[in-house]
Every structure is written in C-alpha cells, then in structure tokens.
Design a protein around this motif. Structure first.
Motif, PDB file in Angstrom:
ATOM      1  N   TRP A   1      -4.940   5.697   1.789  1.00 47.65           N
ATOM      2  CA  TRP A   1      -4.023   4.701   1.238  1.00 47.65           C
ATOM      3  C   TRP A   1      -4.572   4.168  -0.069  1.00 47.65           C
ATOM      4  O   TRP A   1      -5.757   4.266  -0.351  1.00 47.65           O
ATOM      5  CB  TRP A   1      -3.775   3.564   2.222  1.00 47.65           C
TER       6      TRP A   1
ATOM      7  N   ALA B   1       0.837  -1.200   0.000  1.00 49.96           N
ATOM      8  CA  ALA B   1       0.000   0.000   0.000  1.00 49.96           C
ATOM      9  C   ALA B   1       0.871   1.249   0.000  1.00 49.96           C
ATOM     10  O   ALA B   1       1.963   1.257   0.562  1.00 49.96           O
ATOM     11  CB  ALA B   1      -0.897   0.014   1.230  1.00 49.96           C
ATOM     12  N   SER B   2       0.361   2.285  -0.632  1.00 52.13           N
ATOM     13  CA  SER B   2       0.965   3.617  -0.556  1.00 52.13           C
ATOM     14  C   SER B   2       0.075   4.458   0.348  1.00 52.13           C
ATOM     15  O   SER B   2      -1.144   4.522   0.130  1.00 52.13           O
ATOM     16  CB  SER B   2       1.019   4.262  -1.943  1.00 52.13           C
ATOM     17  N   TYR B   3       0.681   5.078   1.353  1.00 50.68           N
ATOM     18  CA  TYR B   3      -0.076   5.917   2.285  1.00 50.68           C
ATOM     19  C   TYR B   3       0.098   7.382   1.937  1.00 50.68           C
ATOM     20  O   TYR B   3       1.115   7.789   1.353  1.00 50.68           O
ATOM     21  CB  TYR B   3       0.379   5.671   3.724  1.00 50.68           C
TER      22      TYR B   3
ATOM     23  N   ASP C   1      -1.192   9.919   7.375  1.00 48.02           N
ATOM     24  CA  ASP C   1      -1.715   8.603   6.994  1.00 48.02           C
ATOM     25  C   ASP C   1      -3.246   8.521   7.025  1.00 48.02           C
ATOM     26  O   ASP C   1      -3.829   7.587   7.571  1.00 48.02           O
ATOM     27  CB  ASP C   1      -1.111   7.518   7.886  1.00 48.02           C
TER      28      ASP C   1
END
Length: 97
Positions: A66, A52-54, A63
């Motif tokens: 995501w 995952a990319s936050y 954060d």
C-alpha cells in the motif's frame, strides 16, 4: 534493503532512503518493481495519513502493498519526511538487508 515474497523481489533500496512508519518500512516509489504489482480496489483511509492505494502481487496474493499517494500535510510533519507514494508491504513480504 529488499522486499521479497517467495523468490520474487518487489523492491530494493538503500536503508537511508526508506521511511519507518508504525513498524512498517516504506520504500521510495522509484525502488519498486511496479511490474510485480497491480492496483487493488481495496479502499482504506488512515485517520492521520489519509487515503491509501493498495496493490496486489501479479499472479499472487492480494493487497500485499500500500501507499499514501497524497498524505496530508500534518502526516508529513508527524513522520518528518515526505512519504508520498512510498510503498509499504504486508507481513507476507519479507524485508531484509
């Protein structure tokens, strides 16, 4: 559908364009106001969706969003729709119609 935090709208999309995965609405990347988000260095890998990319809110909490930029083929099969790059939001973000 709209994703907001405070008075800031982060994403808007028609409900039929969203994907529900594990209780979270995922918005298409084209519906996200990317100027409101900044990439985060937080690492996370879901056992079945992949890495995952936050994203953190610009001048705000970290954060809060995501995305799975390249979910695995089995994840797409499991969900029933390609959700690559779709963005989900933390509970601090209100999802409304």
């Amino acid at each position: 559908m709209k994703a907001t935090i405070g008075n800031r709208v982060i994403a808007t999309a028609d409900a039929e364009d969203l994907v529900m995965i594990e209780g979270n609405w995922y918005f298409p990347p084209s519906s996200v106001r990317w100027s409101e988000l900044a990439p985060s260095a937080t690492p996370y890998t879901c056992p079945w969706k992949g890495p995952a990319s936050y994203y953190s809110l610009v001048d705000g909490p970290e954060d809060v969003a995501w995305a799975y930029v390249t979910p695995g083929a089995t994840a797409v099969e499991r969900v029933g729709k390609d959700f690559a790059g779709f963005v989900a939001f933390d509970r601090a973000v209100v999802i409304s119609e």
